[in-house]
Design a protein around this motif. Structure first.
Motif, PDB file in Angstrom:
ATOM      1  N   UNK A   1       0.837  -1.198   0.000  1.00  0.00           N
ATOM      2  CA  UNK A   1       0.000   0.000   0.000  1.00  0.00           C
ATOM      3  C   UNK A   1       0.873   1.249   0.000  1.00  0.00           C
ATOM      4  N   UNK A   2       1.930   1.253   0.820  1.00  0.00           N
ATOM      5  CA  UNK A   2       2.768   2.439   0.926  1.00  0.00           C
ATOM      6  C   UNK A   2       1.922   3.665   1.168  1.00  0.00           C
ATOM      7  N   UNK A   3       2.122   4.693   0.327  1.00  0.00           N
ATOM      8  CA  UNK A   3       1.418   5.962   0.504  1.00  0.00           C
ATOM      9  C   UNK A   3      -0.078   5.855   0.235  1.00  0.00           C
ATOM     10  N   UNK A   4      -0.512   4.800  -0.460  1.00  0.00           N
ATOM     11  CA  UNK A   4      -1.949   4.644  -0.658  1.00  0.00           C
ATOM     12  C   UNK A   4      -2.319   3.852  -1.881  1.00  0.00           C
ATOM     13  N   UNK A   5      -3.263   2.925  -1.696  1.00  0.00           N
ATOM     14  CA  UNK A   5      -3.819   2.148  -2.800  1.00  0.00           C
ATOM     15  C   UNK A   5      -5.233   1.770  -2.382  1.00  0.00           C
ATOM     16  N   UNK A   6      -6.094   1.536  -3.344  1.00  0.00           N
ATOM     17  CA  UNK A   6      -7.412   0.965  -3.062  1.00  0.00           C
ATOM     18  C   UNK A   6      -7.513  -0.355  -3.796  1.00  0.00           C
ATOM     19  N   UNK A   7      -8.215  -1.317  -3.206  1.00  0.00           N
ATOM     20  CA  UNK A   7      -8.431  -2.592  -3.900  1.00  0.00           C
ATOM     21  C   UNK A   7      -9.774  -3.184  -3.525  1.00  0.00           C
ATOM     22  N   UNK A   8     -10.174  -4.173  -4.305  1.00  0.00           N
ATOM     23  CA  UNK A   8     -11.400  -4.919  -4.048  1.00  0.00           C
ATOM     24  C   UNK A   8     -11.083  -6.395  -4.166  1.00  0.00           C
ATOM     25  N   UNK A   9     -11.763  -7.221  -3.367  1.00  0.00           N
ATOM     26  CA  UNK A   9     -11.570  -8.667  -3.423  1.00  0.00           C
ATOM     27  C   UNK A   9     -12.943  -9.312  -3.517  1.00  0.00           C
ATOM     28  N   UNK A  10     -13.176  -9.970  -4.631  1.00  0.00           N
ATOM     29  CA  UNK A  10     -14.510 -10.492  -4.899  1.00  0.00           C
ATOM     30  C   UNK A  10     -14.440 -11.917  -5.425  1.00  0.00           C
ATOM     31  N   UNK A  11     -15.487 -12.702  -5.127  1.00  0.00           N
ATOM     32  CA  UNK A  11     -15.672 -13.975  -5.813  1.00  0.00           C
ATOM     33  C   UNK A  11     -16.315 -13.664  -7.154  1.00  0.00           C
ATOM     34  N   UNK A  12     -15.920 -14.398  -8.171  1.00  0.00           N
ATOM     35  CA  UNK A  12     -16.570 -14.241  -9.476  1.00  0.00           C
ATOM     36  C   UNK A  12     -17.989 -14.797  -9.386  1.00  0.00           C
ATOM     37  N   UNK A  13     -18.858 -14.453 -10.354  1.00  0.00           N
ATOM     38  CA  UNK A  13     -20.233 -14.973 -10.360  1.00  0.00           C
ATOM     39  C   UNK A  13     -20.225 -16.491 -10.265  1.00  0.00           C
ATOM     40  N   UNK A  14     -19.378 -17.122 -11.095  1.00  0.00           N
ATOM     41  CA  UNK A  14     -19.196 -18.586 -10.993  1.00  0.00           C
ATOM     42  C   UNK A  14     -17.933 -18.823 -10.191  1.00  0.00           C
ATOM     43  N   UNK A  15     -18.095 -19.466  -9.026  1.00  0.00           N
ATOM     44  CA  UNK A  15     -16.936 -19.666  -8.159  1.00  0.00           C
ATOM     45  C   UNK A  15     -16.981 -21.045  -7.524  1.00  0.00           C
TER      46      UNK A  15
END
Ligand code: MN
Length: 294
Positions: A93-107
């Motif tokens: 991340x350091x100075x800054x990051x955004x993220x998302x963690x998702x399951x795909x529709x088919x998982x």
């Protein structure tokens, strides 16, 4: 000398319960590892699975380690990466990051894994954000133990993951009652979390879900299966720098955390996460009073 690391139940939203082994009242860090959630195994065949929308981080690295299932990572640098068991995601991340963690529709049916954070040393807390995916990790065989090394080095197997302090992370399968003597750094403290079966660690029997803390001062760690099991082993040199942790932020001062929160709420600094389906996660209110270093 082995201490039991007792997880507390925590919710990460949408009714998803996790076991939080770090930080707890007794231990805030193990080496620079400053956060350890174990989730699942959960049957997600009838649900959306993991749906963690865009949220920010500063001052840390996130380390994603899956035991079952599949998660899609997206971040504000534009990375889009599916991760599966045996693979590693490290996001700085350091100075800054955004993220998302998702399951795909088919998982896949099951979701089981660890969410880990590593505190960055103060000198690198404002470093540029980065993301690394490692699909192939080295394996060490030590007697009846088989270790996949995802961070640092164990028994000659060295991970290519970029970290910024002396650190170890490995998934270890142990079979049978004859203990494996895993060579470890004498300066390191360690945490062990049993993710499958029952494992004897330094003579202490630990069932699935149990955690243990081992202080520095040993050159080997004895592990045996009862009759078999799997653990995640974390280690590192004790992290002695000032550390303020709140929500998704790590810093050396309260001001860094407060300004990161302001920037996320004002939609500055972090940027959008292209392709994410889940809603953006708003920052909670700051606690009353001043945030203090641990
Ligand atoms: Mn995150």
């Amino acid at each position: 000398m082995t201490q039991i690391l007792r997880p507390r139940r925590a919710s990460i939203g949408e009714g998803t319960e996790v076991g939080r082994y770090l930080p707890t009242r007794s231990h805030t860090t193990v080496g620079a590892w400053c956060f350890l959630d174990l989730y699942g195994p959960s049957d997600v065949s009838d649900g959306p699975g993991m749906q963690v929308g865009p949220h920010p981080h500063v001052g840390l690295q996130t380390v994603t380690w899956l035991l079952s299932g599949e998660v899609v990572h997206r971040d504000s640098l534009g990375h889009h990466q599916v991760i599966r068991p045996g693979q590693l995601n490290v996001m700085t991340a350091g100075a800054g990051i955004a993220h998302a963690e998702e399951s795909a529709d088919r998982h896949p049916r099951w979701l089981h894994g660890l969410q880990l954070w590593v505190a960055l040393p103060q000198a690198l807390s404002q470093t540029a954000a980065a993301f690394q995916h490692l699909a192939d990790l080295p394996v060490a065989e030590v007697g009846p133990a088989r270790a996949t090394v995802f961070v640092g080095e164990l028994a000659g197997a060295r991970s290519a993951a970029t970290v910024h302090s002396p650190l170890l992370g490995a998934e270890i399968t142990v079979v049978g009652a004859i203990p494996a003597e895993l060579p470890v750094e004498r300066e390191f403290e360690h945490a062990v979390v049993v993710v499958d079966g029952t494992v004897q660690v330094e003579g202490r029997s630990l069932p699935t879900g149990a955690g243990a803390y081992l202080p520095p001062g040993r050159h080997a760690l004895a592990m045996a299966g009862e009759p078999s099991g799997r653990v995640v082993l974390l280690g590192g040199e004790p992290f002695t720098e000032p550390l303020v942790m709140w929500w998704n932020f790590v810093g050396s001062s309260a001001d860094q955390i407060v300004s990161a929160r302001e920037d996320w709420e004002a939609d500055r600094r972090f940027g959008p996460v292209p392709g994410s389906q889940a809603p953006r996660v708003p920052a909670p209110a700051l606690p009353p009073g001043r945030l203090v270093a641990r």
